[in-house]
Design a protein around this motif. Structure first.
Motif, PDB file in Angstrom:
ATOM      1  N   ASP A 227       0.838  -1.198   0.000  1.00  0.00           N
ATOM      2  CA  ASP A 227       0.000   0.000   0.000  1.00  0.00           C
ATOM      3  C   ASP A 227       0.876   1.252   0.000  1.00  0.00           C
ATOM      4  O   ASP A 227       1.356   1.685   1.042  1.00  0.00           O
ATOM      5  CB  ASP A 227      -0.903  -0.021   1.242  1.00  0.00           C
ATOM      6  N   TRP A 228       1.079   1.828  -1.188  1.00  0.00           N
ATOM      7  CA  TRP A 228       1.974   2.985  -1.314  1.00  0.00           C
ATOM      8  C   TRP A 228       1.390   4.239  -0.685  1.00  0.00           C
ATOM      9  O   TRP A 228       2.105   5.218  -0.467  1.00  0.00           O
ATOM     10  CB  TRP A 228       2.327   3.228  -2.795  1.00  0.00           C
ATOM     11  N   LYS A 229       0.094   4.222  -0.387  1.00  0.00           N
ATOM     12  CA  LYS A 229      -0.520   5.409   0.237  1.00  0.00           C
ATOM     13  C   LYS A 229       0.139   5.712   1.589  1.00  0.00           C
ATOM     14  O   LYS A 229       0.213   6.853   2.005  1.00  0.00           O
ATOM     15  CB  LYS A 229      -2.026   5.181   0.428  1.00  0.00           C
ATOM     16  N   ASN A 230       0.619   4.638   2.253  1.00  0.00           N
ATOM     17  CA  ASN A 230       1.238   4.830   3.580  1.00  0.00           C
ATOM     18  C   ASN A 230       2.749   5.015   3.504  1.00  0.00           C
ATOM     19  O   ASN A 230       3.409   5.023   4.535  1.00  0.00           O
ATOM     20  CB  ASN A 230       0.938   3.621   4.473  1.00  0.00           C
ATOM     21  N   TYR A 231       3.301   5.092   2.306  1.00  0.00           N
ATOM     22  CA  TYR A 231       4.761   5.163   2.189  1.00  0.00           C
ATOM     23  C   TYR A 231       5.193   6.618   2.043  1.00  0.00           C
ATOM     24  O   TYR A 231       4.913   7.269   1.020  1.00  0.00           O
ATOM     25  CB  TYR A 231       5.226   4.320   0.993  1.00  0.00           C
ATOM     26  N   ALA A 232       5.874   7.116   3.061  1.00  0.00           N
ATOM     27  CA  ALA A 232       6.170   8.557   3.149  1.00  0.00           C
ATOM     28  C   ALA A 232       7.059   9.047   1.999  1.00  0.00           C
ATOM     29  O   ALA A 232       7.002  10.222   1.639  1.00  0.00           O
ATOM     30  CB  ALA A 232       6.836   8.852   4.484  1.00  0.00           C
ATOM     31  N   ASN A 233       7.873   8.146   1.418  1.00  0.00           N
ATOM     32  CA  ASN A 233       8.849   8.603   0.418  1.00  0.00           C
ATOM     33  C   ASN A 233       8.285   8.767  -0.996  1.00  0.00           C
ATOM     34  O   ASN A 233       9.051   9.012  -1.925  1.00  0.00           O
ATOM     35  CB  ASN A 233      10.041   7.643   0.362  1.00  0.00           C
ATOM     36  N   ILE A 234       6.994   8.591  -1.185  1.00  0.00           N
ATOM     37  CA  ILE A 234       6.424   8.873  -2.515  1.00  0.00           C
ATOM     38  C   ILE A 234       6.241  10.389  -2.622  1.00  0.00           C
ATOM     39  O   ILE A 234       5.552  10.998  -1.793  1.00  0.00           O
ATOM     40  CB  ILE A 234       5.068   8.154  -2.731  1.00  0.00           C
ATOM     41  N   PHE A 235       6.882  10.978  -3.632  1.00  0.00           N
ATOM     42  CA  PHE A 235       6.809  12.428  -3.811  1.00  0.00           C
ATOM     43  C   PHE A 235       5.362  12.859  -4.114  1.00  0.00           C
ATOM     44  O   PHE A 235       4.606  12.097  -4.737  1.00  0.00           O
ATOM     45  CB  PHE A 235       7.708  12.870  -4.972  1.00  0.00           C
ATOM     46  N   ALA A 236       5.023  14.072  -3.724  1.00  0.00           N
ATOM     47  CA  ALA A 236       3.653  14.568  -3.865  1.00  0.00           C
ATOM     48  C   ALA A 236       3.154  14.444  -5.309  1.00  0.00           C
ATOM     49  O   ALA A 236       2.011  14.055  -5.552  1.00  0.00           O
ATOM     50  CB  ALA A 236       3.582  16.022  -3.403  1.00  0.00           C
ATOM     51  N   GLY A 237       4.039  14.716  -6.271  1.00  0.00           N
ATOM     52  CA  GLY A 237       3.655  14.686  -7.681  1.00  0.00           C
ATOM     53  C   GLY A 237       3.228  13.313  -8.176  1.00  0.00           C
ATOM     54  O   GLY A 237       2.547  13.192  -9.205  1.00  0.00           O
ATOM     55  N   TYR A 238       3.633  12.260  -7.474  1.00  0.00           N
ATOM     56  CA  TYR A 238       3.294  10.894  -7.917  1.00  0.00           C
ATOM     57  C   TYR A 238       2.161  10.307  -7.081  1.00  0.00           C
ATOM     58  O   TYR A 238       1.792   9.151  -7.255  1.00  0.00           O
ATOM     59  CB  TYR A 238       4.528   9.988  -7.869  1.00  0.00           C
ATOM     60  N   ARG A 239       1.596  11.094  -6.167  1.00  0.00           N
ATOM     61  CA  ARG A 239       0.474  10.623  -5.351  1.00  0.00           C
ATOM     62  C   ARG A 239      -0.834  10.944  -6.061  1.00  0.00           C
ATOM     63  O   ARG A 239      -1.642  11.722  -5.577  1.00  0.00           O
ATOM     64  CB  ARG A 239       0.503  11.306  -3.981  1.00  0.00           C
ATOM     65  N   LYS A 240      -0.996  10.403  -7.272  1.00  0.00           N
ATOM     66  CA  LYS A 240      -2.279  10.605  -7.952  1.00  0.00           C
ATOM     67  C   LYS A 240      -2.591   9.394  -8.832  1.00  0.00           C
ATOM     68  O   LYS A 240      -1.695   8.647  -9.197  1.00  0.00           O
ATOM     69  CB  LYS A 240      -2.258  11.899  -8.764  1.00  0.00           C
ATOM     70  N   GLY A 241      -3.880   9.220  -9.113  1.00  0.00           N
ATOM     71  CA  GLY A 241      -4.310   8.054  -9.883  1.00  0.00           C
ATOM     72  C   GLY A 241      -4.246   6.795  -9.028  1.00  0.00           C
ATOM     73  O   GLY A 241      -4.185   6.867  -7.797  1.00  0.00           O
ATOM     74  N   ASP A 242      -4.224   5.640  -9.698  1.00  0.00           N
ATOM     75  CA  ASP A 242      -4.191   4.317  -9.059  1.00  0.00           C
ATOM     76  C   ASP A 242      -3.006   4.204  -8.088  1.00  0.00           C
ATOM     77  O   ASP A 242      -1.856   4.198  -8.505  1.00  0.00           O
ATOM     78  CB  ASP A 242      -4.063   3.282 -10.200  1.00  0.00           C
ATOM     79  N   SER A 243      -3.290   4.072  -6.803  1.00  0.00           N
ATOM     80  CA  SER A 243      -2.200   4.094  -5.805  1.00  0.00           C
ATOM     81  C   SER A 243      -1.306   2.860  -5.915  1.00  0.00           C
ATOM     82  O   SER A 243      -0.176   2.868  -5.440  1.00  0.00           O
ATOM     83  CB  SER A 243      -2.760   4.231  -4.391  1.00  0.00           C
ATOM     84  N   LYS A 244      -1.790   1.800  -6.562  1.00  0.00           N
ATOM     85  CA  LYS A 244      -0.924   0.622  -6.763  1.00  0.00           C
ATOM     86  C   LYS A 244       0.225   0.941  -7.715  1.00  0.00           C
ATOM     87  O   LYS A 244       1.218   0.219  -7.779  1.00  0.00           O
ATOM     88  CB  LYS A 244      -1.738  -0.540  -7.342  1.00  0.00           C
TER      89      LYS A 244
END
Ligand SMILES: *Cc1c(COP(=O)(O)O)cnc(C)c1O
Length: 410
Positions: A227-244
């Motif tokens: 579950d990448w939604k809980n992974y702090a190191n995903i940059f804001a710009g990539y937190r969109k669309g299908d979270s998988k």
């Protein structure tokens, strides 16, 4: 019959033509073009904005896409990326998902160059703890507040230790850690890593997947289970669309686009053609390896054989439970007083060479070659003796291999 229910090889050999290729081609053609043009500039804008399509070959080409599609089916994954080499895939995964101040738990039984990467990560401020990954308690004990990821190999080189793959999967799931498995020595044919809750599968395609030793490549497959939604190191710009897709998108943008370790279409074609016979090759290679291991184990000049298919192997039961067969890498120590280089020089079918997963059987003295740079102390920690020989068993006829070792040891 649903495609997902088809056998391993059926899926691979029919993968390309199911992409609706031009002229009914059954193999994906090689698109060498680096740029991709559009009659309506909106098409170009759309690709830049994340719609499917190609703009520039560092990120994708239709040939690369076809190989990624194939690898994803082999790995039972959600999405795959390919890279210029296995090392490019591995190092890109670390550098795009970890940052200074993070902690990585890593098996101490590692491919030599991956072991070297750990020193680089530490110099960038990423904390690494190397542990005995055959022991789940050692993994658990290494967990810190800032732990983000666990990295292990399935079967380790050259001593063939097998990580506590299933238990580590449970642990990572409970703790919310990214679980990365290097599946190179088993390949997705012998081991379906999604069965042990893996997050990311990395594979050197240069080995069993291509098989022919004419192409370097690597892959990263996201299982879709983390579950990448809980992974702090995903940059804001990539937190969109299908979270998988967040993890693999970040690896693609930061890794392939920015770092540039991409595979060329020419090479993707070579890997793709090789991969069609992986199941057939690996069955033969594993059967040959078991026969050779059994032959060496009873030989009076051989002190010890390391091969997961032998009942004497410490993780034999784990291998039997998790893998279709026992792999095609084996190592052995000679009885004291015998010189391993002398014996290697007498082999005529077997080639003195590094590399593994080739159709040909390759052998080398471990300590002065692939594990030379790390030094005596690190070798001892990994259980590598100074006279150890490693063999990557090929597809030759079994009798010829046994005869070659018999005459060399005579
Ligand atoms: C060979 C290998 C790699 C590196 O792959 P390359 O394609 O040679 O860069 C990584 N891990 C393991 C286990 C390997 O055997």
């Amino acid at each position: 019959m649903k495609m997902s229910e088809q056998g391993f090889t059926t899926k691979i050999v029919h993968s390309d033509r199911r992409l609706n290729l031009e002229y009914g081609a059954v193999h994906a053609p090689i698109y060498n073009s680096v740029p991709y043009g559009f009659n309506d500039v909106q098409g170009l804008i759309d690709v830049f904005q994340g719609q499917p399509g190609h703009a520039y070959a560092r990120q994708s080409t239709p040939t690369i896409d076809a190989l990624q599609h194939k690898i994803c089916q082999m790995d039972n994954g959600y999405a795959s990326l390919v890279f210029a080499s296995g090392m490019a895939a591995i190092v890109t995964t670390f550098l795009t998902l970890l940052k200074a101040g993070d902690h990585l738990i890593c098996s101490q039984f590692l491919f030599g160059n991956t072991n070297s990467v750990m020193g680089t990560l530490q110099s960038y401020g990423i904390d690494v703890t190397l542990v005995d990954a055959t022991d789940i308690d050692a993994i658990k004990a290494a967990k810190q507040e800032n732990t983000q990821m666990v990295f292990v190999e399935t079967i380790a080189n050259p001593v063939t230790q097998i990580s506590a793959l299933q238990e580590i999967g449970e642990f990572c799931e409970n703790e919310g850690l990214v679980y990365v498995i290097d599946n190179t020595l088993t390949s997705s044919y012998l081991f379906d890593a999604t069965k042990v809750k893996v997050s990311l599968i990395v594979t050197s395609l240069s080995k069993y997947v291509a098989g022919h030793g004419n192409a370097l490549g690597g892959s990263v497959t996201d299982s879709g289970l983390f579950d990448w939604k809980n992974y702090a190191n995903i940059f804001a710009g990539y937190r969109k669309g299908d979270s998988k897709m967040w993890g693999i998108n970040q690896i693609k943008k930061k890794g392939l686009r920015d770092m540039g370790g991409c595979m060329s279409s020419q090479i993707a074609h070579l890997v793709s053609v090789g991969s069609e016979t992986m199941e057939l090759r690996m069955q033969r290679q594993c059967d040959n390896a078991l026969a050779l291991a059994e032959f060496l184990e009873q030989h009076p000049k051989v002190a010890k054989v390391y091969y997961p298919g032998l009942t004497s192997h410490p993780q034999h039961l784990t291998a039997k439970k998790l893998f279709k067969k026992f792999g095609a890498i084996l190592s052995f120590d000679l009885v004291e007083g015998y010189d391993c280089c002398e014996i290697l020089n007498k082999l005529t079918v077997v080639i003195n060479a590094t590399h593994l997963g080739d159709n040909r059987t390759l052998a080398l003295p471990v300590a002065p070659t692939i594990y030379g740079e790390m030094g005596l102390e690190a070798r001892q920690k990994m259980g590598i003796s100074e006279t150890m020989v490693r063999c990557s068993v090929g597809i030759e006829n079994e009798a010829d291999l046994l005869a070659d070792f018999a005459q060399a040891l005579a």
